[in-house]
Design a protein around this motif. Structure first.
Motif, PDB file in Angstrom:
ATOM      1  N   SER A  20      25.179  75.609  33.676  1.00  0.00           N
ATOM      2  CA  SER A  20      25.633  74.258  34.169  1.00  0.00           C
ATOM      3  C   SER A  20      24.725  73.457  34.927  1.00  0.00           C
ATOM      4  O   SER A  20      24.156  72.170  34.637  1.00  0.00           O
ATOM      5  CB  SER A  20      26.702  74.177  35.112  1.00  0.00           C
ATOM      6  N   LEU A  21      23.612  74.136  35.641  1.00  0.00           N
ATOM      7  CA  LEU A  21      22.730  73.481  36.327  1.00  0.00           C
ATOM      8  C   LEU A  21      21.463  73.142  35.301  1.00  0.00           C
ATOM      9  O   LEU A  21      20.678  72.313  35.393  1.00  0.00           O
ATOM     10  CB  LEU A  21      22.141  74.521  37.458  1.00  0.00           C
ATOM     11  N   ASP A  24      22.538  70.191  32.398  1.00  0.00           N
ATOM     12  CA  ASP A  24      22.857  68.928  32.876  1.00  0.00           C
ATOM     13  C   ASP A  24      21.971  68.033  32.159  1.00  0.00           C
ATOM     14  O   ASP A  24      20.840  67.924  32.170  1.00  0.00           O
ATOM     15  CB  ASP A  24      22.688  68.694  34.644  1.00  0.00           C
ATOM     16  N   ARG A 209      29.889  71.667  36.715  1.00  0.00           N
ATOM     17  CA  ARG A 209      29.417  71.182  35.303  1.00  0.00           C
ATOM     18  C   ARG A 209      28.185  70.487  35.332  1.00  0.00           C
ATOM     19  O   ARG A 209      27.607  70.365  34.167  1.00  0.00           O
ATOM     20  CB  ARG A 209      30.672  70.545  34.736  1.00  0.00           C
ATOM     21  N   ARG A 210      27.856  70.037  36.620  1.00  0.00           N
ATOM     22  CA  ARG A 210      26.255  69.424  36.600  1.00  0.00           C
ATOM     23  C   ARG A 210      25.963  69.625  37.887  1.00  0.00           C
ATOM     24  O   ARG A 210      26.549  70.093  38.783  1.00  0.00           O
ATOM     25  CB  ARG A 210      26.624  67.776  36.224  1.00  0.00           C
ATOM     26  N   GLN A 211      24.414  69.160  38.074  1.00  0.00           N
ATOM     27  CA  GLN A 211      24.175  69.376  39.289  1.00  0.00           C
ATOM     28  C   GLN A 211      24.570  68.698  40.780  1.00  0.00           C
ATOM     29  O   GLN A 211      24.807  69.462  41.531  1.00  0.00           O
ATOM     30  CB  GLN A 211      22.459  68.991  39.379  1.00  0.00           C
ATOM     31  N   ASP A 213      27.899  68.234  41.161  1.00  0.00           N
ATOM     32  CA  ASP A 213      28.928  68.998  41.687  1.00  0.00           C
ATOM     33  C   ASP A 213      28.689  70.004  42.686  1.00  0.00           C
ATOM     34  O   ASP A 213      29.721  70.445  43.375  1.00  0.00           O
ATOM     35  CB  ASP A 213      29.521  69.598  40.386  1.00  0.00           C
TER      36      ASP A 213
END
Length: 260
Positions: A20-21, A24, A209-211, A213
């Motif tokens: 996820s990281l 992104d 799901r992305r940085q 978050d």
């Protein structure tokens, strides 16, 4: 064999958080590589997102198992010629520098790693040669990196954008080390986001799901360029407040020190 190679297989939830990281802002056509893919967990979890990742694995048995999840080459990552990827992810082997032996000089020539660097740092530096400018390396590493000067070793090659730690939970119960996630961009300069998870990694992986978050599942602090990461991940708020109001200085700047 696994002890000699520093192999520790990664739980799927940890792989999900790393991906996820790392991914992104990238699409399903992103070029992704795991340079020490083990049993292929990062390849499998990337495939679950619709991203087909490639892997390299030196252990033939593990390489055969990982091939079910992506394109896998059995061999030595350090023997490969660099090819441009959008992201390099994984859990590189942790082998202390004194156990690397005769290969240390070769690794130094390939990566520019300091003489006392462990094998994981050599993987980080080599992986940065496999990503495009602005591309990311996202690795699970021993928490020893918090006390080592990784920032200086990476100077000129990449900058650490995120450090994620989980002080209340061990991700690898069978390994005698705590782990963190480092996200590194090739080139550039700037601050580092230090995130200390408030929830188990399985919950974090489900919610991130992305940085951006990370703030929902972690205490997030920002390290200025050159600032140590460890205090921001370990110290309580009151310590940070006091240290900013009355900065500490080495005792040797205030008095003459003698042994005895």
């Amino acid at each position: 064999m696994r002890a000699e190679l520093g192999q520790v297989l990664t739980p799927p939830s940890v792989a999900d958080l790393v991906l996820s990281l790392a991914l992104d802002g990238l699409g399903r056509d992103a070029r992704v590589l795991d340079p020490a893919c083990g049993d292929g967990v990062f390849l499998a979890r990337a495939a679950a997102r619709g991203v087909r990742a490639a892997g390299v694995e030196i252990d033939p048995a593990l390489a055969a198992a990982a091939a079910a999840h992506g394109d896998v080459r059995c061999g030595d990552f350090f023997a490969l010629a660099p090819a441009e990827h959008d992201a390099v992810v994984g859990n590189p082997p942790y082998v202390r520098q004194e156990r690397i032996g005769a290969g240390k000089r070769r690794l130094g020539k390939l990566t520019g790693a300091p003489a006392r660097a462990d094998l994981a740092l050599a993987f980080v530096l080599r992986a940065l040669q496999f990503v495009r400018p602005g591309g990311r390396v996202a690795f699970v590493l021993s928490a020893a990196v918090l006390d080592a000067d990784y920032g200086a070793a990476l100077a000129g090659a990449g900058r650490v954008t995120h450090v994620v730690a989980s002080p209340r939970e061990r991700w690898f119960p069978d390994a005698a080390v705590h782990a963190v996630i480092l996200v590194i961009e090739r080139g550039g300069a700037g601050a580092t986001t230090c995130a200390r998870l408030r929830v188990p990694v399985a919950e974090a992986a489900a919610r991130v799901r992305r940085q951006s978050d990370l703030a929902a599942v972690a205490d997030v602090r920002t390290a200025a360029p050159g600032e140590a990461w460890a205090p921001l991940l370990r110290a309580p708020d009151v310590w940070l407040d006091v240290s900013r109001r009355a900065p500490l200085v080495p005792l040797g700047e205030l008095a003459e020190l003698r042994r005895g």
